[in-house]
Each structure stands twice: as C-alpha cells, then as structure tokens.
Scaffold this motif. Structure first.
Motif, short mmCIF file in Angstrom:
data_model
loop_
_atom_site.label_atom_id
_atom_site.label_comp_id
_atom_site.label_asym_id
_atom_site.label_seq_id
_atom_site.Cartn_x
_atom_site.Cartn_y
_atom_site.Cartn_z
N THR A 130 0.88 -1.19 0.05
CA THR A 130 -0.04 0.03 -0.03
C THR A 130 0.74 1.30 -0.17
O THR A 130 0.08 2.27 -0.18
CB THR A 130 -0.94 0.15 1.26
N GLY A 131 2.18 1.09 0.12
CA GLY A 131 3.03 2.46 -0.06
C GLY A 131 4.18 2.46 -1.15
O GLY A 131 3.81 1.56 -1.80
N ASP A 156 8.83 6.25 2.61
CA ASP A 156 7.87 5.81 1.62
C ASP A 156 6.98 7.00 1.47
O ASP A 156 6.28 7.76 2.51
CB ASP A 156 6.86 4.99 2.53
N SER A 157 6.75 7.32 0.11
CA SER A 157 6.12 8.69 -0.11
C SER A 157 4.68 8.83 -0.05
O SER A 157 3.74 9.85 0.18
CB SER A 157 6.49 9.09 -1.66
N VAL A 158 4.00 7.46 0.23
CA VAL A 158 2.62 7.44 0.35
C VAL A 158 2.17 7.35 1.83
O VAL A 158 1.19 7.84 2.32
CB VAL A 158 2.07 6.14 -0.55
N LEU A 159 2.83 6.40 2.53
CA LEU A 159 2.60 6.30 3.84
C LEU A 159 3.02 7.21 4.73
O LEU A 159 3.05 7.10 5.96
CB LEU A 159 3.10 4.88 4.22
N GLY A 160 3.91 8.09 4.35
CA GLY A 160 4.56 9.14 5.13
C GLY A 160 5.44 8.30 6.33
O GLY A 160 5.66 8.91 7.27
N THR A 161 6.24 7.81 5.73
CA THR A 161 7.17 6.85 7.04
C THR A 161 8.35 6.61 6.45
O THR A 161 8.80 6.77 5.26
CB THR A 161 6.59 5.28 6.97
N VAL A 162 9.49 6.74 7.45
CA VAL A 162 10.92 6.23 7.16
C VAL A 162 10.90 4.90 7.73
O VAL A 162 10.70 4.81 9.01
CB VAL A 162 12.03 7.28 7.72
N TRP A 163 11.30 3.83 7.00
CA TRP A 163 11.72 2.63 7.34
C TRP A 163 13.21 2.40 7.73
O TRP A 163 13.89 2.95 6.99
CB TRP A 163 10.91 1.69 6.37
N THR A 164 13.20 1.42 8.41
CA THR A 164 14.87 0.97 8.67
C THR A 164 14.79 -0.31 8.44
O THR A 164 13.88 -1.20 8.86
CB THR A 164 15.46 1.48 10.08
N ALA A 193 7.13 12.03 1.77
CA ALA A 193 8.89 11.77 1.85
C ALA A 193 9.27 11.43 0.82
O ALA A 193 8.78 10.41 0.03
CB ALA A 193 8.80 10.74 3.19
N ASN A 194 10.64 11.84 0.34
CA ASN A 194 11.01 11.49 -0.96
C ASN A 194 12.46 11.00 -0.80
O ASN A 194 12.90 9.90 -0.49
CB ASN A 194 10.85 12.65 -1.96
#
Length: 334
Positions: free
Chosen positions: A159-160, A178-186, A211-212
């Motif tokens: 979904t992201g 993640d530009s859709v979910l507005g998240t930074v994953w690690t 977020a890009n």
C-alpha cells in the motif's frame, strides 16, 4: 490545446497508458510549483554538459543514482523496471530487470505502474534498489549481486511507495522513505523485517507524494517532502530512535532527491516540477544553480563524488529528453 494537454498527449505515445495518470498528477504539480530564486551570475557549477541521453520510448526514465569510485554511475529506470550502469564515457548497460507484477502494476499507489526507485551500492559491488508494484510479493528492497538473479531481501507494504534509499555504513542499516505512507523505514543491511523508524507528520503527503529523497549525514537522517516542499533533519537518537524532525529549508515545491556538497550542511537538491537544481545553504536559503536552459528535464536526484556533480533527469512531463547531466563544483561556492 494548452501546453499541458500537448505534453500529456505526447507522453501517451511513448509510455504505457498505466503511466499517464501519474504524469498528469506530476504535470499539475509542475504547473503550481513556485520557481526557485534567480540563478546567480557567479554560478558554483562549471563544465555543465549532458553526458548521456536515454531512450524515452523504452521507459529509460532515470529516477535515482549511485556513484562508483571510477565515475561510473548506477541508475534506476523508473518506467522499465531496470537498473543500469553508465560508464564514464556515457555508455549505458542494463544490469538487471526486476520481475513484472502479474497485474502489470496497475495497483501501484498513486502512479499505477511498477516503479524502480532508490539505489545504493556497497564496496563489494552489490547494488540495492527499491521497487514499488502495489503487490505484496514484489514491493520492497532488492539486492543485485554480480552473477546472481535479483533477490528481494525485505518486503515493504504494497500500500506504500518506497522511494528514497540511504545506507548508514556505521550501523549497517538502510533508511527508506515511503512517499505514500509518510514513513521512514529502517532495514538491516542483511535484509529482514522493516521497522517503521519515523511516522512524523512532517513526512506526510498532501495528496501526491510526501517523504522522498533521503541521506544519512551528521548523525541524522535527512529527507525531503515533495508535497510540502521541505528539507528535514531527523536526529538519530541512542538505540536508533528517531528524534523530532527539524525543518531545515522550506518553500521548495517539487523537491525530490538531493546530495551534500561536502561543505557541512550545504546541499544541492533537484526540484522536479520546476526543472531546477538549487543550492540550499545551512541557513535554509536557496539559489538556483541549474535549470532547463542547461538541459534539465524534470531532474530527480543529485549525486557528487569529489567535485563531480551528476544530475539525472526523467522527463516525466517534458516527455522529450531523459538524460544525465554532469558538471563540476567550483571552489568558491561557499
């Protein structure tokens, strides 16, 4: 017919119909984006030239770039599911093509076509790329080892839209925007289950892409937000916890990926819609250093090795000349 309508019609002839919805959205962004400040006469970049032209009809739209020590550039081609290598002489060689989703990628969030995005390479020759397809079996972080088939090493939410990729070599961790979910994953360098590192509202989209671009610099994760037009600094706290985001620059509509010049927090950033590259000073002020007159066609990212500057342009809405621009960073740009 308006210029925008003409541009969309042109794009329909060279890209799949699945791509058109995303390009229309991007055209809207370009039409509303505020221009950056005027380019100074004493430009910090010299020897500006288009080093390589790519094949628009083949979907060779360069989205992100990683540089090797000898000046070779690895790039992701957004619309062809490919990773390519550009020699210092400008020759393009395809390294890998990622598997196509069974539905053609029509459920890829926002865009409607499978998208190859962030890229990082390590000293052993391994290349890591992000891939967004809208399907649970393919979306995530992929590893390309010489002589081996591409392998997904971390699944990310279908979904992201995983977009920017940075590696913190000291901790052995990737950071993924993640530009859709507005998240930074690690994600660990070895792969595995991703952790949502930050979901701060400063990362959220405003209807298109949030977020890009992302880099690790000076004890922090730096990220852009395309919709909000901001450059953010998120401190890395003990235990790899995210601190509160700090807005380091704003008013940068359409900001995509970026690179540090090597002079503290001085940044060169691609503004996709406005067709510019800007220099962002540590105090948050910005100045245009490259524009369409230099050959930019919706620039997507910036990379530096020493004083050599590389800027890929994807021609998402100009639909004319996806290319790789090269320049030199002068000594008097401080």
């Amino acid at each position: 017919m308006s210029k925008r309508s003409t541009r969309i019609t042109t794009v329909r002839t060279v890209l799949s119909a699945a791509s058109v919805a995303a390009l229309i959205a991007a055209s809207t962004l370009m039409a509303t984006a505020a221009p950056a400040s005027a380019r100074p006469a004493d430009r910090p970049l010299t020897d500006i030239r288009i080093a390589t032209h790519f094949d628009l009809s083949a979907g060779q739209l360069p989205e992100n770039i990683s540089l090797l020590p000898d000046g070779t550039a690895d790039v992701t081609f957004a619309a062809s599911r490919q990773v390519a290598q550009i020699s210092p002489r400008g020759t393009t060689r395809i390294l890998a093509t990622l598997p196509a989703p069974t539905d053609g990628g029509v459920n890829t969030p926002v865009l409607g076509f499978p998208l190859t995005t962030g890229i990082v390479h390590t000293a052993d020759g391994t290349v890591y790329v992000l891939y967004a397809t809208g399907t649970a079996d393919l979306t995530g972080l992929w590893r390309l080892r010489p002589g081996h088939a591409p392998q997904r090493i971390a699944a990310l939410p279908a979904t992201g839209l995983p977009n920017g990729l940075a590696l913190d070599a000291r901790s052995g961790r990737f950071y993924v925007t993640d530009s859709v979910l507005g998240t930074v994953w690690t994600v660990p360098l070895s792969g595995g289950t991703p952790t949502a590192w930050s979901t701060a509202p400063e990362l959220a989209s405003k209807g298109f892409l949030g977020a890009n671009g992302v880099k690790v610099h000076g004890g922090a994760v730096w990220a852009t937000n395309l919709d909000q037009g901001t450059l953010l600094r998120i401190p890395i706290r003990p235990g790899n916890h995210a601190g509160a985001p700090q807005v380091k620059a704003s008013g940068l509509a359409g900001i995509d990926d970026f690179a540090f010049t090597g002079r503290g927090d001085d940044v060169l950033a691609a503004l996709n819609g406005p067709n510019t590259v800007v220099r962002i000073r540590p105090d948050g002020t910005s100045t245009t250093v490259l524009d369409a007159g230099d050959g930019l066609q919706n620039p997507t990212s910036v990379a530096l090795r020493g004083k050599d500057v590389y800027v890929p342009s994807a021609a998402y809405t100009t639909a004319t000349d996806p290319n790789l621009l090269r320049a030199r960073l002068g000594g008097g740009h401080q």
